[in-house]
Motif scaffolding. Structure first.
Motif, short mmCIF file in Angstrom:
data_model
loop_
_atom_site.label_atom_id
_atom_site.label_comp_id
_atom_site.label_asym_id
_atom_site.label_seq_id
_atom_site.Cartn_x
_atom_site.Cartn_y
_atom_site.Cartn_z
N ARG A 103 -0.94 -1.90 -12.22
CA ARG A 103 -1.75 -3.08 -12.52
C ARG A 103 -1.29 -4.29 -11.71
O ARG A 103 -2.11 -5.09 -11.24
N THR A 104 0.01 -4.44 -11.56
CA THR A 104 0.54 -5.58 -10.79
C THR A 104 0.09 -5.52 -9.34
O THR A 104 -0.38 -6.51 -8.77
N TYR A 105 0.23 -4.35 -8.73
CA TYR A 105 -0.22 -4.20 -7.34
C TYR A 105 -1.72 -4.43 -7.21
O TYR A 105 -2.18 -5.15 -6.31
N ARG A 149 -5.23 3.52 4.99
CA ARG A 149 -4.38 3.59 3.78
C ARG A 149 -5.04 2.90 2.60
O ARG A 149 -4.91 3.35 1.46
N LEU A 150 -5.78 1.81 2.87
CA LEU A 150 -6.49 1.11 1.80
C LEU A 150 -7.54 2.02 1.18
O LEU A 150 -7.74 2.02 -0.04
N GLU A 151 -8.22 2.81 2.00
CA GLU A 151 -9.21 3.77 1.50
C GLU A 151 -8.55 4.76 0.53
O GLU A 151 -9.09 5.05 -0.54
N GLN A 152 -7.40 5.29 0.90
CA GLN A 152 -6.71 6.25 0.04
C GLN A 152 -6.32 5.62 -1.29
O GLN A 152 -6.44 6.24 -2.35
N ARG A 175 -9.73 -4.50 -10.70
CA ARG A 175 -9.20 -5.18 -9.51
C ARG A 175 -9.43 -4.35 -8.24
O ARG A 175 -9.66 -4.91 -7.16
N ILE A 176 -9.37 -3.04 -8.38
CA ILE A 176 -9.63 -2.18 -7.22
C ILE A 176 -11.10 -2.28 -6.80
O ILE A 176 -11.43 -2.28 -5.61
N LEU A 177 -11.99 -2.37 -7.77
CA LEU A 177 -13.41 -2.56 -7.45
C LEU A 177 -13.63 -3.90 -6.75
O LEU A 177 -14.43 -4.00 -5.81
N LEU A 211 0.83 -1.21 0.00
CA LEU A 211 0.00 0.00 0.00
C LEU A 211 0.86 1.26 0.00
O LEU A 211 0.51 2.26 -0.65
N THR A 212 1.99 1.21 0.70
CA THR A 212 2.92 2.35 0.69
C THR A 212 3.46 2.60 -0.71
O THR A 212 3.58 3.77 -1.14
N HIS A 213 3.75 1.53 -1.43
CA HIS A 213 4.26 1.68 -2.80
C HIS A 213 3.16 2.07 -3.77
O HIS A 213 3.43 2.75 -4.78
N MET A 214 1.92 1.66 -3.52
CA MET A 214 0.84 1.91 -4.46
C MET A 214 0.44 3.38 -4.52
O MET A 214 0.11 3.89 -5.60
N GLU A 215 0.45 4.06 -3.39
CA GLU A 215 -0.07 5.44 -3.35
C GLU A 215 0.63 6.37 -4.34
O GLU A 215 -0.03 7.04 -5.14
N PRO A 216 1.96 6.46 -4.33
CA PRO A 216 2.60 7.40 -5.26
C PRO A 216 2.93 6.80 -6.63
O PRO A 216 3.46 7.52 -7.48
#
Length: 491
Positions: free
Chosen positions: A343-345, A366-369, A388-390, A330-335
């Motif tokens: 797509r991989t994450y 963090r998941l919400e963000q 995938r996010i949905l 999640l830390t890597h996904m945000e920025p």
């Protein structure tokens, strides 16, 4: 060298003399023109020999065959320079084809002798040579920079004939044995590869890592656990390389070990923790293929590392490896802005929510963000990340529903904004993909309505009357229908 056996010399001595000549004429991996006369003479000797008499008449034949097979394998081994293709690789492929033809003739004569002597008369003599012949075949039977169609063809023929002579229906049976109690050739093959799989030498022969990986994947449980001490160190060594290609190859080997070795064996001597830390460090490398391989392996390693959920004790469950990995992801996904990594994450996020269940609430802020941020961004025609996010949002609502009402406004705005964006989308996104996005969004809105006691449909009742887009209106109506509430009910 005479083709007929010299008087007073055993067949084993004849082969040994030729072996010395092969070894004397250059190191493995050099140009093989000077070696051709010896190879041709060996081919002629194999073709002219009376194999039934040789196999019955001299006890030194097994050792001599093993030495000759080793010398031929070494001569056909690719060098570092051949790993990049080009002229040297072409010369190596031609050399391998010539060596393969000699091994093919040897196996053909052994098969003919087997017909007259039976398996007991041939198999003891073939046993020392079989692992060398196998390694040669696997080195050259698939497409690599050091192979050609001709060398691949002869290597495949050599492997097929080797399996036929040994009465094995597959490579897996050849390596592991027919039953768990019957010894195969896996130990012998790994013993030959071991000197080439240490920190100083494993890159000298570019084929070694591929032979090791392919051989490892042929052996599954329950056989693989018997060889854990032989296969784990080389797999860790390959995965720890600086080249991404080698990292991925090593991680695939580790994943095969995790899947096919009992959890008790992996926990012994803290092996599972060694695996976990080796894999966790790879998550800092921004390579999509590597990240995908590492996450897949970690998801199968978590059951080994973590105990099953137990709610009998009043103390909160401590965080575990799955929490640590999800927090880092999640830390890597945000920025993250690179589409392949996004797509991989996103592709792997649902598996973490599914595994943690209600414990996902630890990461909900963090998941919400991440969910809101990824729903806002167009992901290309396939829209893999948003789909995938949905899916992640659906699972989050299902598992963490008591904590969702306080976040209702945030999720509702993000979903409605995405629905409007998809409805107005005039890009090349296929209609089936748009329909899938709207369907997933509808499911999320329905779940939000259920866990908020109908607040969503109450808010949407006013929106549907003022909305002018047919697709958005249809989405809202489906939510109302699935929730059992219609616009007329609200009025």
């Amino acid at each position: 060298m005479e083709l007929e056996r010299p008087r007073g010399h055993s067949p084993g001595q004849t082969f040994s003399g030729l072996l010395q000549e092969l070894t004397r004429q250059g190191a493995p991996g050099t140009e093989g023109a000077a070696r051709d006369p010896a190879v041709q003479e060996l081919d002629a000797l194999i073709g002219a020999a009376d194999w039934p008499a040789l196999l019955q008449g001299d006890p030194g034949i097994p050792q001599a065959l093993g030495q000759v097979a080793r010398a031929l394998r070494d001569q056909a081994a690719p060098s570092k320079e051949e790993d990049g293709g080009g002229g040297q690789a072409t010369g190596g492929a031609e050399r391998a084809a010539r060596v393969g033809a000699v091994l093919l003739r040897l196996l053909q004569r052994m098969e003919a002798a087997k017909g007259s002597l039976g398996p007991s008369g041939v198999m003891p003599a073939l046993r020392p040579a079989a692992p060398h012949i196998y390694i040669f075949s696997v080195t050259h039977c698939r497409e690599h920079p050091w192979t050609s169609p001709a060398s691949r063809k002869v290597a495949q023929e050599v492997l097929a004939l080797l399996l036929r002579i040994t009465d094995c229906v597959s490579v897996a049976e050849f390596l592991r044995g027919e039953t768990e109690d019957q010894a195969g050739r896996f130990t012998a093959v790994m013993g030959l590869l071991k000197p080439e799989l240490n920190k100083e030498s494993w890159k000298n022969n570019p084929a070694t890592k591929h032979v090791f990986s392919w051989t490892l994947h042929q052996v599954t449980r329950p056989w693989l656990s018997h060889h854990l001490e032989r296969i784990l160190p080389p797999s860790l060594l390959i995965s720890d390389d600086y080249q991404t290609e080698n990292k991925i190859l090593g991680v695939h080997c580790l994943h095969h070990i995790v899947l096919n070795v009992p959890a008790a064996d992996l926990r012994q001597f803290n092996r599972s923790q060694v695996l976990y830390h080796a894999l966790f460090n790879h998550l800092y490398t921004p390579e999509p293929d590597l990240i995908q391989a590492v996450i897949e392996c970690l998801l199968d390693l978590f059951p080994v590392l973590e105990k099953p959920l137990q709610w009998k004790t009043p103390e909160p469950r401590p965080t575990g490896p799955c929490d640590e990995v999800l927090q880092l992801i999640l830390t890597h996904m945000e920025p993250e802005y690179r589409l392949l990594l996004r797509r991989t994450y996103a592709r792997n996020l649902p598996a973490f929510v599914q595994r943690l269940g209600i414990l996902t609430v630890r990461h909900l802020r963090r998941l919400e963000q991440v969910i809101v941020g990824y729903l806002e961004v167009y992901d290309g025609p396939e829209e893999e990340a948003r789909l995938r996010i949905l899916e992640t949002l659906k699972l989050t609502i299902q598992h963490c529903w008591p904590r969702i009402p306080c976040r209702l406004e945030v999720f509702l705005k993000a979903l409605l904004k995405m629905v409007c964006d998809v409805a107005r989308d005039q890009s090349l996104t296929p209609e089936p993909v748009k329909a899938a996005l709207l369907r997933e969004a509808t499911d999320c809105l329905t779940l939000l309505d259920h866990c908020s006691s109908g607040q969503v449909t109450s808010l949407l009742a006013k929106a549907v009357q003022s909305c002018e887009d047919d697709k958005v209106r249809d989405c809202i109506r489906k939510v109302q229908q699935l929730s059992g509430r219609t616009t007329e009910d609200e009025m």
